[in-house]
Write an enzyme that holds these catalytic residues in place. Structure first.
Site: not given
Ligand SMILES: NC(=O)Nc1ccc2c(c1)=C(Cc1cc(-c3cccc(C(=O)NCCN4CCCCC4)c3)c[nH]1)C(=O)N=2
Length: 301
Positions: A38, A135, A21, A153, A90-92
């Site tokens: 995803k 996990d 994925s 995840d 959701s986007y985190a």
């Molecule tokens: N396997 C899964 O199901 N994975 C998923 C599912 C849902 C999901 C998911 C993964 C997410 C992953 C994600 C990744 C990111 C992201 C990717 C790349 C860069 C950043 C980023 O720079 N964020 C700022 C935070 N930084 C982090 C390090 C210190 C300084 C500040 C965020 C934001 N959210 C998400 O938001 N929602």
């Protein structure tokens, strides 16, 4: 409600990758909301024999999305085209916990208390729904725009069916056969001893992972480490790990009560109400678990 399709979203950067994925940042063109989508390649799922895992992930996410807890990524909708499956979640915005631990090297007691406390609340909710994550690790603990956690995840998760009825209480009952699973799950550094040996499934495996994560928040690295997976498993089964000098004494006592080889002897596994005995551990003195979700998280520095 009409079923969504890829044309309803503007796809942006890749924000996560798995074996079958890819997770994209995407914007819903109707609501302008940002989501994590995803995308799973059907051929890859079949090649890697992951159909069961994808189904379990969707089932777990559906249960959690309707459970009213904000501690998990929400599954908004799913759809597919000829080659792919799409999970709109959701986007985190602030990504996962690992870069924060790496950036500061070690969390102070307040940060460790707050973030491990939020993870504990998520495990209470998850296990009360008879779901095990299996996990749990910093990469699966996401941080939303307010720096509160969202557990992600559920590809390795297991929903304890009535037939399993395996939770810590029932496996305490001697004549209750332990349930076995033949599929190795999880990530090597955080996998519990019982998943390596008897392949037992129990929520207690997530408590082992919590112990590893608390250790890592303070020490900066997970407790069990080795370049070889064989040596790593040996260290886990021999409980071969050490505490660095200066490790918070209360946190050390808590981790020692979670990193216990027997899954039935880990702190919390005998609680009538999950996880009162962990909440009342001295390390959490002064932390109000019931208002964590409306508390401003301590700064990570
Ligand atoms: N396997 C899964 O199901 N994975 C998923 C599912 C849902 C999901 C998911 C993964 C997410 C992953 C994600 C990744 C990111 C992201 C990717 C790349 C860069 C950043 C980023 O720079 N964020 C700022 C935070 N930084 C982090 C390090 C210190 C300084 C500040 C965020 C934001 N959210 C998400 O938001 N929602």
């Amino acid at each position: 409600v009409t079923k969504r399709n890829p044309k309803d979203y503007i796809f942006g950067k890749v924000i996560g990758e798995g074996s079958y994925s890819t997770v994209y940042l995407a914007k819903d063109i109707h609501t302008n909301r940002e989501h994590a989508i995803k995308v799973c390649e059907k051929q890859q799922i079949i090649r890697e024999k992951k159909r069961e895992q994808v189904r379990r992930e969707k089932d777990a996410l559906n249960i959690l999305s309707n459970s009213g807890s904000s501690l998990f990524v929400k599954l908004y909708c799913t759809f597919q085209d000829t080659e792919r499956l799409y999970f709109v979640m959701s986007y985190a915005k602030n990504g996962d916990l690992l870069p924060y631990i790496n950036k500061v090297g070690s969390f102070d007691a307040a940060c460790t208390r707050f973030y491990s406390g939020e993870i504990l609340r998520a495990l209470e909710h998850l296990h009360d729904l008879n779901i095990m994550h299996r996990d749990l690790k910093p990469e699966n603990i996401l941080l939303d725009h307010n720096m509160h956690i969202k557990v992600a995840d559920f590809g390795c998760s297991k929903i304890l069916e009535q037939t399993d009825a395996v939770d810590n209480q029932s496996i305490l009952d001697e004549n209750n056969p332990r349930q076995r699973t033949n599929s190795f799950v999880g990530t090597a550094q955080y996998v519990s001893p019982e998943l390596l040996t008897e392949k037992t499934i129990s929520p207690s495996s997530d408590l082992w992972a919590l112990g590893c994560i608390i250790y890592q928040m303070i020490a900066g690295l997970p407790p069990f480490r080795s370049r070889s997976e064989y040596m790593l498993f040996k260290k886990i089964l021999n409980l071969d790990y050490v505490y660095p000098d200066g490790f918070n004494a209360d946190a050390k006592d808590l981790v020692q009560k979670l990193l216990v080889l027997d899954p039935n002897e880990r702190l919390g596994t005998k609680d009538d109400q999950r996880y009162t005995s962990i909440r009342s551990h001295p390390f959490y003195n002064g932390l109000d678990f019931d208002t964590l979700h409306v508390t401003n998280p301590p700064p990570i520095y």
